[in-house]
Design a protein around this motif. Structure first.
Motif, PDB file in Angstrom:
ATOM      1  N   SER A 307     -43.512 -17.852  12.758  1.00 30.88           N
ATOM      2  CA  SER A 307     -44.879 -18.334  12.593  1.00 30.88           C
ATOM      3  C   SER A 307     -44.860 -19.618  11.799  1.00 30.88           C
ATOM      4  O   SER A 307     -44.154 -19.732  10.791  1.00 30.88           O
ATOM      5  CB  SER A 307     -45.747 -17.290  11.879  1.00 30.88           C
ATOM      6  N   SER A 308     -45.620 -20.592  12.274  1.00 28.47           N
ATOM      7  CA  SER A 308     -45.695 -21.892  11.611  1.00 28.47           C
ATOM      8  C   SER A 308     -46.949 -22.589  12.120  1.00 28.47           C
ATOM      9  O   SER A 308     -47.803 -21.964  12.760  1.00 28.47           O
ATOM     10  CB  SER A 308     -44.442 -22.714  11.911  1.00 28.47           C
ATOM     11  N   ASN A 309     -47.050 -23.876  11.842  1.00 26.93           N
ATOM     12  CA  ASN A 309     -48.201 -24.601  12.368  1.00 26.93           C
ATOM     13  C   ASN A 309     -47.901 -25.201  13.741  1.00 26.93           C
ATOM     14  O   ASN A 309     -46.753 -25.212  14.200  1.00 26.93           O
ATOM     15  CB  ASN A 309     -48.671 -25.671  11.375  1.00 26.93           C
ATOM     16  N   LEU A 310     -48.915 -25.697  14.405  1.00 29.71           N
ATOM     17  CA  LEU A 310     -48.756 -26.297  15.731  1.00 29.71           C
ATOM     18  C   LEU A 310     -48.047 -27.646  15.652  1.00 29.71           C
ATOM     19  O   LEU A 310     -47.272 -28.014  16.545  1.00 29.71           O
ATOM     20  CB  LEU A 310     -50.127 -26.459  16.396  1.00 29.71           C
ATOM     21  N   GLY A 311     -48.272 -28.390  14.576  1.00 31.26           N
ATOM     22  CA  GLY A 311     -47.702 -29.725  14.441  1.00 31.26           C
ATOM     23  C   GLY A 311     -46.191 -29.762  14.521  1.00 31.26           C
ATOM     24  O   GLY A 311     -45.605 -30.775  14.915  1.00 31.26           O
ATOM     25  N   PHE A 357     -44.518 -19.280  25.067  1.00 29.90           N
ATOM     26  CA  PHE A 357     -43.959 -18.577  23.902  1.00 29.90           C
ATOM     27  C   PHE A 357     -44.825 -18.768  22.659  1.00 29.90           C
ATOM     28  O   PHE A 357     -44.607 -18.099  21.645  1.00 29.90           O
ATOM     29  CB  PHE A 357     -42.546 -19.087  23.604  1.00 29.90           C
ATOM     30  N   ALA A 358     -45.797 -19.670  22.714  1.00 30.18           N
ATOM     31  CA  ALA A 358     -46.578 -20.068  21.541  1.00 30.18           C
ATOM     32  C   ALA A 358     -47.968 -19.432  21.584  1.00 30.18           C
ATOM     33  O   ALA A 358     -48.783 -19.760  22.449  1.00 30.18           O
ATOM     34  CB  ALA A 358     -46.696 -21.585  21.479  1.00 30.18           C
ATOM     35  N   THR A 359     -48.231 -18.533  20.629  1.00 33.74           N
ATOM     36  CA  THR A 359     -49.512 -17.832  20.552  1.00 33.74           C
ATOM     37  C   THR A 359     -50.334 -18.386  19.398  1.00 33.74           C
ATOM     38  O   THR A 359     -49.808 -18.608  18.302  1.00 33.74           O
ATOM     39  CB  THR A 359     -49.293 -16.316  20.348  1.00 33.74           C
ATOM     40  N   ILE A 360     -51.610 -18.580  19.621  1.00 34.30           N
ATOM     41  CA  ILE A 360     -52.504 -19.142  18.604  1.00 34.30           C
ATOM     42  C   ILE A 360     -52.916 -18.033  17.641  1.00 34.30           C
ATOM     43  O   ILE A 360     -53.558 -17.054  18.035  1.00 34.30           O
ATOM     44  CB  ILE A 360     -53.743 -19.764  19.266  1.00 34.30           C
ATOM     45  N   ALA A 361     -52.548 -18.184  16.389  1.00 36.15           N
ATOM     46  CA  ALA A 361     -52.917 -17.199  15.360  1.00 36.15           C
ATOM     47  C   ALA A 361     -54.269 -17.529  14.748  1.00 36.15           C
ATOM     48  O   ALA A 361     -55.098 -16.635  14.529  1.00 36.15           O
ATOM     49  CB  ALA A 361     -51.849 -17.148  14.270  1.00 36.15           C
ATOM     50  N   ALA A 403     -53.384 -25.874  13.963  1.00 32.83           N
ATOM     51  CA  ALA A 403     -53.554 -24.435  14.155  1.00 32.83           C
ATOM     52  C   ALA A 403     -52.345 -23.734  13.582  1.00 32.83           C
ATOM     53  O   ALA A 403     -51.251 -24.315  13.488  1.00 32.83           O
ATOM     54  CB  ALA A 403     -53.702 -24.100  15.644  1.00 32.83           C
ATOM     55  N   THR A 404     -52.521 -22.476  13.202  1.00 31.71           N
ATOM     56  CA  THR A 404     -51.402 -21.615  12.836  1.00 31.71           C
ATOM     57  C   THR A 404     -50.962 -20.878  14.091  1.00 31.71           C
ATOM     58  O   THR A 404     -51.796 -20.376  14.851  1.00 31.71           O
ATOM     59  CB  THR A 404     -51.814 -20.610  11.755  1.00 31.71           C
ATOM     60  N   MET A 405     -49.654 -20.808  14.297  1.00 31.75           N
ATOM     61  CA  MET A 405     -49.114 -20.284  15.539  1.00 31.75           C
ATOM     62  C   MET A 405     -48.111 -19.158  15.291  1.00 31.75           C
ATOM     63  O   MET A 405     -47.515 -19.063  14.214  1.00 31.75           O
ATOM     64  CB  MET A 405     -48.397 -21.396  16.317  1.00 31.75           C
ATOM     65  N   VAL A 406     -47.909 -18.327  16.297  1.00 31.86           N
ATOM     66  CA  VAL A 406     -46.812 -17.362  16.339  1.00 31.86           C
ATOM     67  C   VAL A 406     -45.937 -17.751  17.524  1.00 31.86           C
ATOM     68  O   VAL A 406     -46.437 -17.931  18.642  1.00 31.86           O
ATOM     69  CB  VAL A 406     -47.323 -15.920  16.489  1.00 31.86           C
ATOM     70  N   TYR A 407     -44.619 -17.895  17.276  1.00 30.65           N
ATOM     71  CA  TYR A 407     -43.696 -18.389  18.289  1.00 30.65           C
ATOM     72  C   TYR A 407     -42.668 -17.316  18.655  1.00 30.65           C
ATOM     73  O   TYR A 407     -41.846 -16.919  17.825  1.00 30.65           O
ATOM     74  CB  TYR A 407     -42.966 -19.631  17.771  1.00 30.65           C
ATOM     75  N   HIS A 408     -42.679 -16.874  19.890  1.00 32.35           N
ATOM     76  CA  HIS A 408     -41.746 -15.855  20.377  1.00 32.35           C
ATOM     77  C   HIS A 408     -40.567 -16.548  21.055  1.00 32.35           C
ATOM     78  O   HIS A 408     -40.622 -16.873  22.248  1.00 32.35           O
ATOM     79  CB  HIS A 408     -42.456 -14.938  21.375  1.00 32.35           C
ATOM     80  N   HIS A 441     -49.167 -13.269  12.253  1.00 39.53           N
ATOM     81  CA  HIS A 441     -47.912 -12.551  12.491  1.00 39.53           C
ATOM     82  C   HIS A 441     -47.978 -11.208  11.760  1.00 39.53           C
ATOM     83  O   HIS A 441     -48.360 -11.144  10.587  1.00 39.53           O
ATOM     84  CB  HIS A 441     -46.760 -13.389  11.954  1.00 39.53           C
ATOM     85  N   PRO A 442     -47.573 -10.110  12.399  1.00 36.83           N
ATOM     86  CA  PRO A 442     -47.655  -8.801  11.736  1.00 36.83           C
ATOM     87  C   PRO A 442     -46.678  -8.610  10.591  1.00 36.83           C
ATOM     88  O   PRO A 442     -46.775  -7.623   9.848  1.00 36.83           O
ATOM     89  CB  PRO A 442     -47.359  -7.815  12.879  1.00 36.83           C
ATOM     90  N   ARG A 443     -45.748  -9.536  10.408  1.00 37.73           N
ATOM     91  CA  ARG A 443     -44.770  -9.383   9.331  1.00 37.73           C
ATOM     92  C   ARG A 443     -45.431  -9.296   7.965  1.00 37.73           C
ATOM     93  O   ARG A 443     -44.890  -8.692   7.034  1.00 37.73           O
ATOM     94  CB  ARG A 443     -43.795 -10.559   9.363  1.00 37.73           C
ATOM     95  N   GLY A 444     -46.608  -9.915   7.814  1.00 38.99           N
ATOM     96  CA  GLY A 444     -47.299  -9.890   6.528  1.00 38.99           C
ATOM     97  C   GLY A 444     -47.795  -8.515   6.139  1.00 38.99           C
ATOM     98  O   GLY A 444     -48.075  -8.254   4.964  1.00 38.99           O
TER      99      GLY A 444
END
Length: 550
Positions: A307-311, A357-361, A403-408, A441-444
């Motif tokens: 998980s990170s930002n879109l940039g 692979f990139a999901t918008i959080a 945006a904050t993203m989740v990357y698979h 991200h569910p890790r939190g």
């Protein structure tokens, strides 16, 4: 006697006194000395305790096998381990059928806003009792003020922070893509020095983020030296975690060697399908560095998604100069064609065909997109989902405010290999989360209990005692968080009680806002913060500082 000889004698005397205190236990009004790591089996009939935890399987955090024992707690410390008279306690917890472990220590968080969310329920309810913020190069600039605010407000977890390179660099150079002048580097050094003096436990970099990505190794080494001279650690989100992961590991280790810092490689992973399997070489490099005397370790979260930002998906040069310059570049047709071509090449280098692979959080400009992939968002907003449409969608979102993203994009084999390594810590890379806010991200909510449930109980990838060591004594010792991370008499009473048959995550990628299961009790500095699975509202957390190195 020379001054240096005198200083060494003073230090040796201090260490002897500190070590002796750590190796002593209080028993019915008298001090008895024992070897660190052993546990008392004596009766404590006449001792008053604030809390007694009875009948649990005590797994002490050192990696040794657990044993049945009671724990007596007084004034925030573990006062007795063994057979403890519960009638001599103000409160008791029946731990029959439960594992009693040191509170988990999460050394890679982004909980810099803890004072705004002091209950930190997503952390505490999965057994995390201590967190380290300021990672990936981002932190408060005024560490003294940040720590003072946490002390004033209070928190349910213990809190420490690093000083972030991106924060320091931005304060001096903004987001300019160039080396600092001699004067500017001196200013940056002074900011790191002040942060360490004010209580930071080390220095962090985020070399995939602006402006840290514009820094070269000599600059980083000079700043890390300041932290290292104060006993601090160097923690790095490396420059590359996929296509050039070996080069990035080498640079990180080189900073440690050049600055004489302990080194923490943040969220070690291989985030490019074209390089899956490269974790084997990265771990060998860590082992080789340790043999040379570099005190380097890593951390990871237990998922195949980041998980990170879109940039971060855009070329670094696009992000120079702030939001207005970014907007101008991306809205210029010729520049956008160049950017789009580079992004396509970056995807191809990673072994990725598009942005599915990139999901918008979380996208504040249009929350209706939260939970969708970039491909799905493009189909909704543009009526087509080909790669050009996906890249246009990403551009529009960045212009609208990121945006904050989740990357698979990781493999189970790499996650498993990294987790088995004895020098890898478990850490979430999460912020304090608010139920219902976005699709994070569910890790939190589930990182630590996922390890205990999925990787220990179900898959047996790790033994229980080793998993707990990776969450407790290993991070505590590397970050020098004194007298925490081990169940030992005289040490902080930070404890988690969990049901080994039930502990696990309930958070998913689709429905991430769900607290951990099987964690009925959490104790922080002797105070019960989670009781029968519910947060008590207590805020006994402390600000943690660097402990002496013995």
């Amino acid at each position: 006697m020379t001054p240096s000889r005198a200083r060494l004698l003073i230090l040796a005397s201090f260490c002897a006194i500190w070590g002796a205190a750590s190796a002593s236990t209080w028993s019915t009004g008298t001090w008895s000395t024992r070897t660190l790591g052993t546990q008392s089996t004596r009766s404590t009939e006449n001792t008053q305790f604030d809390l007694v935890i009875r009948g649990g399987l005590v797994v002490d955090g050192t990696g040794t096998a657990g044993r049945q024992a009671d724990i007596g707690i007084r004034e925030g410390r573990i006062a007795a381990i063994g057979r403890v008279n519960a009638s001599a306690a103000r409160d008791t917890i029946d731990a029959a059928g439960l594992v009693v472990a040191p509170g988990f220590i999460d050394v890679h968080t982004h909980a810099d806003d803890l004072a705004d969310h002091p209950l930190a329920e997503n952390f505490i309810r999965m057994g995390v009792t201590s967190i380290v913020a300021g990672n990936c190069g981002s932190s408060s600039l005024d560490i003294g003020e940040a720590l003072a605010r946490v002390r004033l407000v209070g928190a349910s977890v213990n809190f420490a922070t690093l000083i972030g390179h991106n924060t320091v660099r931005f304060a001096v150079l903004a987001s300019e893509r160039r080396p600092p002048t001699t004067v500017e580097l001196a200013k940056m050094r002074s900011l790191v020095w002040k942060a360490m003096a004010d209580g930071a436990v080390g220095f962090s970099t985020g070399l995939q983020y602006v402006p840290g990505t514009y820094a070269e190794a000599p600059e980083i080494i000079e700043l890390a030296k300041v932290a290292g001279s104060a006993g601090g650690i160097y923690a790095s989100h490396m420059r590359n975690e996929g296509t050039a992961v070996e080069e990035a590991v080498n640079e990180t280790i080189r900073v440690g060697e050049g600055s004489l810092c302990r080194v923490q490689i943040s969220h070690l992973k291989v985030d490019a399908p074209s390089r899956w399997g490269a974790s084997a070489r990265a771990l060998i490099m860590i082992d080789e560095a340790r043999k040379r005397g570099v005190d380097v370790r890593a951390d990871q979260y237990a998922y195949t998604a980041a998980s990170s930002n879109l940039g971060i998906r855009f070329p670094a040069w696009v992000l120079e100069g702030g939001a207005e310059k970014i907007r101008q570049r991306l809205q210029d047709d010729s520049t956008w064609r160049k950017v789009r071509a580079e992004m396509k090449q970056l995807l191809a280098d990673r072994g990725l065909s598009d942005l599915s692979f990139a999901t918008i959080a979380s996208h504040a400009a249009d929350p209706s997109l939260n939970g969708l992939t970039i491909k799905q968002a493009a189909a909704r907003t543009k009526g087509r989902d080909d790669l050009d449409a996906q890249l246009d969608q990403a551009r529009d979102m960045l212009i609208a405010g990121n945006a904050t993203m989740v990357y698979h994009f990781m493999s189970d084999d790499d996650v498993d290999r990294i987790m088995r390594h004895p020098e890898v810590v478990i850490a979430s890379d999460s912020s304090v989360l608010t139920p219902g806010d976005g699709v994070p991200h569910p890790r939190g909510y589930g990182n630590n209990v996922r390890v205990l449930g999925r990787y220990v109980r179900e898959r047996k990838l790790l033994k229980l005692e080793e998993a707990i060591r990776k969450m407790t004594s290993l991070p505590a010792s590397h970050f020098r968080l004194g007298r925490r991370g081990v169940i030992r008499e005289g040490w902080a009473a930070d404890l988690v009680l969990f049901d080994p048959a039930r502990v696990g995550e309930t958070a998913t990628f689709e429905h991430p806002h769900a607290y951990a299961a099987g964690v009925p009790y959490v104790v922080v500095n002797g105070v019960t913060v989670v009781k029968r699975g519910e947060h008590t509202g207590a805020k006994p957390g402390q600000v943690l500082m660097l402990a002496p190195s013995l």
